[in-house]
Design an enzyme around this catalytic site. Structure first.
Site, PDB file in Angstrom:
ATOM      1  CD  GLU A   1      -2.788   1.102   2.493  1.00 19.46           C
ATOM      2  OE1 GLU A   1      -2.757   0.128   3.267  1.00 19.46           O
ATOM      3  OE2 GLU A   1      -3.497   2.103   2.659  1.00 19.46           O
TER       4      GLU A   1
ATOM      5  NE  ARG B   1       3.211  -7.373  10.659  1.00 22.62           N
ATOM      6  CZ  ARG B   1       2.639  -6.770   9.643  1.00 22.62           C
ATOM      7  NH1 ARG B   1       1.733  -7.371   8.915  1.00 22.62           N
ATOM      8  NH2 ARG B   1       2.973  -5.533   9.330  1.00 22.62           N
TER       9      ARG B   1
ATOM     10  CE  LYS C   1       2.823   0.177   4.954  1.00 28.23           C
ATOM     11  NZ  LYS C   1       2.348  -0.089   3.576  1.00 28.23           N
TER      12      LYS C   1
HETATM   13  P1  ATP Z   1       2.738  -2.123   8.042  1.00 32.15           P
HETATM   14  O1  ATP Z   1       2.236  -2.966   9.172  1.00 32.15           O
HETATM   15  O2  ATP Z   1       4.173  -1.799   8.153  1.00 32.15           O
HETATM   16  O3  ATP Z   1       1.924  -0.911   7.801  1.00 32.15           O
HETATM   17  P2  ATP Z   1       1.346  -3.436   5.954  1.00 32.15           P
HETATM   18  O4  ATP Z   1       1.087  -4.874   6.072  1.00 32.15           O
HETATM   19  O5  ATP Z   1       0.219  -2.550   6.222  1.00 32.15           O
HETATM   20  O6  ATP Z   1       2.615  -3.076   6.805  1.00 32.15           O
HETATM   21  P3  ATP Z   1       1.486  -3.406   3.114  1.00 32.15           P
HETATM   22  O7  ATP Z   1       1.955  -2.312   2.246  1.00 32.15           O
HETATM   23  O8  ATP Z   1       0.052  -3.739   3.085  1.00 32.15           O
HETATM   24  O9  ATP Z   1       1.937  -3.023   4.566  1.00 32.15           O
HETATM   25  O10 ATP Z   1       2.361  -4.705   2.912  1.00 32.15           O
HETATM   26  C1  ATP Z   1       2.710  -5.231   1.667  1.00 32.15           C
HETATM   27  C2  ATP Z   1       3.054  -6.681   1.848  1.00 32.15           C
HETATM   28  O11 ATP Z   1       4.132  -6.834   2.746  1.00 32.15           O
HETATM   29  C3  ATP Z   1       1.889  -7.468   2.410  1.00 32.15           C
HETATM   30  O12 ATP Z   1       1.764  -8.673   1.691  1.00 32.15           O
HETATM   31  C4  ATP Z   1       2.275  -7.704   3.834  1.00 32.15           C
HETATM   32  O13 ATP Z   1       1.715  -8.897   4.298  1.00 32.15           O
HETATM   33  C5  ATP Z   1       3.796  -7.753   3.757  1.00 32.15           C
HETATM   34  N1  ATP Z   1       4.388  -7.344   5.025  1.00 32.15           N
HETATM   35  C6  ATP Z   1       4.175  -6.207   5.709  1.00 32.15           C
HETATM   36  N2  ATP Z   1       4.846  -6.194   6.871  1.00 32.15           N
HETATM   37  C7  ATP Z   1       5.511  -7.378   6.935  1.00 32.15           C
HETATM   38  C8  ATP Z   1       6.381  -7.980   7.895  1.00 32.15           C
HETATM   39  N3  ATP Z   1       6.700  -7.360   9.039  1.00 32.15           N
HETATM   40  N4  ATP Z   1       6.885  -9.201   7.618  1.00 32.15           N
HETATM   41  C9  ATP Z   1       6.570  -9.824   6.475  1.00 32.15           C
HETATM   42  N5  ATP Z   1       5.765  -9.319   5.532  1.00 32.15           N
HETATM   43  C10 ATP Z   1       5.227  -8.106   5.756  1.00 32.15           C
HETATM   44 MG    MG Z   2      -1.591  -3.429   4.846  1.00 31.36          MG
END
Ligand code: ATP
Ligand code: MG
Length: 577
Positions: free
Chosen positions: A52, A276, A286
């Protein structure tokens, strides 16, 4: 964590640990292997990385990127980069650009570049189809009311009074929602599934909400936006994604992911969840990282203390080190926490192989070699990298006045201290054996200069009579040294789990007040005067350092990437008890 991998590093000499094989097996890889065997997707492997664009990528995302791209690469498949831009309020083009840069820096190239917003028309048509099929309806409940009607884990939900309005009425209202007739939050489109489902995600989830907001790509074309759950699976399906990897929190969403695909009768992408990445002393969210930036707790998204890809890149970490780290932690179905020290281990291991060695003194103490001829300068041969013979040698100027580290001299040596002290002989790396004779102190009683003698027969560092010295220390010639700013980083948070907070406190209260130390006037060997931006070195005995973009001509700024293992600090700690 995989127990076969060390939690702590073996120091800079740990090249004996072989890099992890490129594809240690894991359960996701096994699923793909199985699908290939049964020809489930006609031998295809298609993945996507779906960030995102509402912030910068962090080391957690690196894990997802390595999986998405790495697994597809291994099986001759394809990977799309797809921006999940369904929320116009938080998303910005700045983030899109940084994400592309970061994925490339990690060493991956996407096949297709897409945006969920590319599919807004298709998603809208599919919503109409679901309404016509009696599978979706327009609801007039407010967000608050929807929450109340949803029930809890132990209590079933209640049907909305609008749940059974006619297909025609829902169609009419949905078209008018799109046309902009209604204010934000006044209506939603919901899937008609089961308000009594034990899975809350299946209790008539919202598919569309009204948001009169400009979108970074579609501008003002839309004032209704699809929810993540309604957009994600269908976007996967449109791209014929075979294996859609995401983190464990989406496990409970998988039935909904499959429900939309089944109702629409479209390509059946398969969602697979993994754990994760969490790292000790590190926050990977983020939202929280944005807060650190907004509140000026750090110097921006690419502050070298940040766990963002931009931050660790600036800090001097290499893409290879990150990929090796991710390969070695593997994937699982239970979320744990990985030691930050383990990531640092992979950084050291990689830099050990490639970083040229140089001498730099961070906290200078002047020494004068009284019996060395004034105005004489010798060019000493120094090895560029003992791990890589092809890196060759360089000349380092030696003269009568040198700088050594303040730490490398004690007037009275404590037990087990083998560096310079009064009456003690040590080796100057690539130089001579010297013996400390006397000190000069300032009015506060601090040693500001050490007078030494040298043995001219020991050029290069060995005594012809075979006598041994226990300590070898680094130095730079005072007249030839280059001044530099050196930034030393410690963990950004002082708590192992930064999200563990006492009542009334915030995670930001767990910030380490000493995470940045700026050394204004370090002394470097002259070869570093014009070191290229981003280039990485091992400062002998100190750690790995890289050139920061804040450097100016003749005024280098270095970041400490990671320290070498400091055995002395451990001994000292033990002695103090
Ligand atoms: P954040 O919690 O940092 O805001 P998010 O999951 O909202 O992260 P996205 O941009 O939606 O961020 O993530 C893109 C991809 O990266 C998704 O498939 C998500 O599952 C993966 N991802 C995000 N954080 C992690 C993590 N800590 N470990 C592994 N994969 C991750
Ligand atoms: Mg997300």
């Amino acid at each position: 964590m995989n127990p076969s991998h060390p939690k702590t590093e073996d120091g800079e000499k740990a090249v004996s640990t072989p890099p992890p094989s490129p594809a240690p097996s894991n359960f996701i890889r096994d699923i793909i292997l199985d699908d290939l065997k049964t020809n489930k997707y006609a031998g295809r492997v298609q993945t996507r990385f779906p960030p995102e664009p509402n912030g910068y990528l962090h080391i957690g995302h690196a894990k997802a990127i390595c999986l998405d791209f790495g697994l597809a690469d291994e099986f001759g498949g394809h990977t799309n980069l797809r921006f999940d831009d369904t929320n116009p309020q938080k998303e910005e083009t700045e983030y899109v650009e940084s994400i592309k840069e970061d994925v490339k820096w990690l060493g991956y190239r996407w096949d297709g570049l897409f945006y969920a917003s590319d599919y807004f028309d298709q998603l809208y048509e599919w919503a109409i189809k679901l309404i016509k099929d009696g599978k979706a309806y327009v609801d007039d409940l407010s967000a608050e009311e929807i929450r109340k009607y949803r029930g809890t884990l132990t209590e079933p939900g209640k049907d909305s009074p609008y749940r059974n309005r006619s297909v025609e009425e829902s169609l009419n209202l949905f078209e008018r929602m799109r046309a902009g007739e209604f204010p934000d939050g006044s209506r939603t489109l919901r899937a008609k599934i089961d308000m009594a489902s034990p899975n809350l995600n299946l209790r008539d989830p919202v598919m569309y909400r009204i948001l009169h907001a400009e979108h970074h790509r579609t501008g003002n074309k839309w004032c209704i936006y699809p929810m993540y759950d309604y957009a994600h699976g269908q976007s996967d399906s449109i791209e014929k994604v075979t294996h859609s990897m995401c983190t464990l929190e989406f496990e409970d969403h998988r039935p909904l992911y499959n429900w939309f695909i089944q109702q629409l009768g479209i390509f059946p992408s398969q969602q697979v969840e993994f754990d994760r990445l969490n790292l000790t002393y590190t926050l990977l969210s983020k939202r929280k990282l944005l807060q650190l930036v907004k509140e000026d707790r750090v110097r921006g998204w690419d502050d070298p203390r940040m766990p963002t890809i931009g931050g660790i890149r600036r800090r001097g970490y290499t893409p290879e080190a990150i990929r090796n780290f991710v390969a070695s932690i593997g994937v699982s179905k239970t979320t744990g926490s990985i030691e930050l020290a383990m990531l640092e281990h992979f950084v050291r291991e990689d830099l050990n192989k490639r970083a040229p060695r140089v001498m730099a003194v961070l906290r200078p103490l002047k020494i004068v070699i009284d019996n060395y001829p004034e105005n004489q300068v010798e060019e000493m041969d120094a090895v560029n990298n003992p791990e890589d013979e092809s890196a060759g040698k360089r000349k380092v100027a030696f003269s009568r006045e040198l700088y050594i580290e303040q730490d490398d001299f004690r007037e009275v040596p404590p037990p087990k201290y083998f560096r310079l002290s009064l009456g003690r002989e040590v080796r100057l790396r690539y130089g001579y054996l010297i013996t400390a004779k006397s000190v000069v102190k300032n009015e506060r009683g601090e040693v500001i200069e050490v007078h030494c003698s040298y043995d001219p027969a020991t050029r290069g560092g060995n005594a012809p009579d075979g006598r041994k010295v226990k300590g070898t220390i680094h130095w730079v010639s005072a007249a030839h040294a280059v001044d530099a700013e050196v930034r030393i980083y410690e963990n950004l948070f002082s708590k192992e789990d930064p999200s563990e907070v006492e009542e009334g406190k915030d995670v930001l209260d767990n910030l380490n007040p000493n995470s940045l130390e700026v050394i204004a006037k370090a002394k470097l060997e002259p070869s570093l005067a014009n070191a290229a931006l981003g280039s990485r070195y091992q400062f002998e005995r100190l750690g790995y350092f890289c050139v920061d973009p804040d450097s100016g001509p003749g005024k280098p700024v270095f970041n400490r990437t990671v320290a070498l293992k400091d055995t002395w600090a451990k001994v000292e700690k033990k002695q103090k008890g």
